[in-house]
Design an enzyme around this catalytic site. Structure first.
Site, PDB file in Angstrom:
ATOM      1  N   LEU A 153       0.832  -1.205   0.000  1.00  0.00           N
ATOM      2  CA  LEU A 153       0.000   0.000   0.000  1.00  0.00           C
ATOM      3  C   LEU A 153       0.864   1.252   0.000  1.00  0.00           C
ATOM      4  CD1 LEU A 153      -2.647   1.672   0.531  1.00  0.00           C
ATOM      5  CD2 LEU A 153      -2.254   1.240   2.977  1.00  0.00           C
ATOM      6  N   SER A 154       0.526   2.217  -0.845  1.00  0.00           N
ATOM      7  CA  SER A 154       1.151   3.542  -0.855  1.00  0.00           C
ATOM      8  C   SER A 154       2.653   3.416  -1.098  1.00  0.00           C
ATOM      9  CB  SER A 154       0.825   4.270   0.451  1.00  0.00           C
ATOM     10  OG  SER A 154       1.158   5.627   0.381  1.00  0.00           O
ATOM     11  N   ALA A 155       3.513   3.842  -0.146  1.00  0.00           N
ATOM     12  CA  ALA A 155       4.951   3.656  -0.322  1.00  0.00           C
ATOM     13  C   ALA A 155       5.269   2.176  -0.489  1.00  0.00           C
ATOM     14  CB  ALA A 155       5.703   4.227   0.867  1.00  0.00           C
ATOM     15  N   ALA A 158       4.419   1.401  -4.079  1.00  0.00           N
ATOM     16  CA  ALA A 158       5.509   1.821  -4.957  1.00  0.00           C
ATOM     17  C   ALA A 158       6.690   0.861  -4.839  1.00  0.00           C
ATOM     18  CB  ALA A 158       5.935   3.243  -4.603  1.00  0.00           C
TER      19      ALA A 158
END
Length: 374
Positions: A153-155, A158
């Site tokens: 999720l999120s970072a 990525a």
């Protein structure tokens, strides 16, 4: 003067971002009272200085699959497991979990370094540490090496793309939730720009970044992409760029093979010449920054909370189905084990304080370049 005006404009934007992030709620306490993960120390080479936490259900299926789960900023592995419900699903279906965890000593907000070339190249930094953890799990638990997956999720989303790009031969598939494309940023300034404004490139340019990240020439991992259409922390255009990146890598056309809409859930799928699903994109109308969950009985796992949003669909369950770890017809809990679903009011989503400790440095550096600060 036009260059100076541009710098001042960007500074005003990032100063506003810094003020907004600073006023966001403090890091929420981890749900460690329900923690089900065990730490493995001295697991091998660890150039990224990460922690390794695992969950191996009993009984563990013979030659089990493995899911690598990457938390977001301000989260811990334990808290992300509690919210997402991955260990509950693993107990029901017999696969293993690996949770790499960022240390606050590396990043004050426990973000994975998805934007730093020192950690996003094959054999370097955090990417190399996670690869070492996977090898340790594969050897210790006799993991089926054809069923190793990664999600985040999120970072962490990525960083999921970092792992898929730098070690594509390791993973059968990956799932990116509210994440960004691989190579979308190489420093803090570019990271913020990608998060809040998006970074648009041509599909072939995006795809080339993946092809150049390793000596691998295919086949490539399947990819599932999830994003909220009201996400103001990592803007939804990032999902479109991830689609462009991976459809190019898979040599698939830009237009999807199929499109389905169920309420506010929009699903696009891309299949290859033999009909095999390779890429899928889930867009959730009205959803802000976080992982989609559902509290509907028997339709999901996990617990709603900060960045864990009850929007009527379980990303954890659907991703496990995409990975082939749960059959398309099977309910979330095949054996009705310790289910940890509680209906809660989803909190008002606040901006995630990602990379906050670096914002002021970015502003000061830009001011110096503009001659406004010594």
């Amino acid at each position: 003067m036009s260059g100076l005006s541009k710098i001042i404009s960007e500074l005003a934007h990032y100063r506003k971002v810094a003020q907004t992030l600073r006023s966001a709620s403090a890091r929420s306490p981890a749900e460690d009272r329900d923690g089900r993960l065990v730490e493995i120390e001295d697991f091998g080479a660890n150039p990224g200085n990460l922690r390794m936490l695992v969950h191996a259900p009993e009984p563990l299926a013979p030659r089990p699959g493995l899911v690598v789960v990457l938390h977001g900023c301000t989260q811990t592995a334990q808290a992300y497991d509690h919210g997402s419900g991955w260990s509950t699903l693993a107990d029901a279906h017999g696969f293993a979990l690996l949770y790499p965890e960022q240390k606050s000593a590396n990043n004050a907000n426990t973000c994975f370094s998805w934007f730093d070339p020192a950690h996003t190249a094959r054999g370097k930094g955090e990417a190399a540490s996670i690869r070492t953890m996977i090898e340790r799990m594969a050897e210790d638990l006799d993991i089926d090496r054809d069923r190793i997956f990664v999600t985040g999720l999120s970072a962490g989303g990525a960083m999921t793309n970092v792992m898929l790009a730098t070690y594509p031969e390791v993973f059968a598939a990956g799932a990116v939730i509210a994440g960004l494309p691989y190579g979308g940023a190489r420093n803090v300034h570019e990271a913020f720009r990608s998060m809040f404004s998006g970074a648009s490139r041509g599909a072939h340019e995006w795809g080339a970044l993946v092809r150049e990240a390793s000596p691998h020439e295919g086949p490539w991992p399947k990819v599932s992409i999830w994003h909220g259409e009201a996400d103001a922390t990592v803007v939804p255009s990032n999902a479109q760029e991830i689609v462009k990146q991976w459809t190019d890598v898979h040599a698939l056309p830009h237009h999807a093979t199929s499109l389905e809409t169920h309420g506010g859930h929009h699903l696009r799928q891309w299949r290859d010449d033999v009909g095999e699903l390779r890429i899928e994109e889930h867009l959730i109308a009205g959803m802000s920054h976080g992982a989609p969950l559902t509290s509907a009985e028997g339709q999901g796992v996990g617990v709603a909370g900060p960045f864990m949003l009850d929007v009527g669909i379980s990303s954890t369950l659907e991703i496990a189905r995409f990975f082939g770890l749960v059959s398309a017809q099977a309910p979330a809990l095949a054996q009705a084990p310790n289910k940890r679903v509680a209906k809660q009011e989803s909190p008002v989503e606040k901006p995630q304080p990602a990379l906050l400790s670096s914002v002021e440095k970015t502003i000061a550096e830009a001011l110096r370049k503009a001659g406004l600060l010594r």
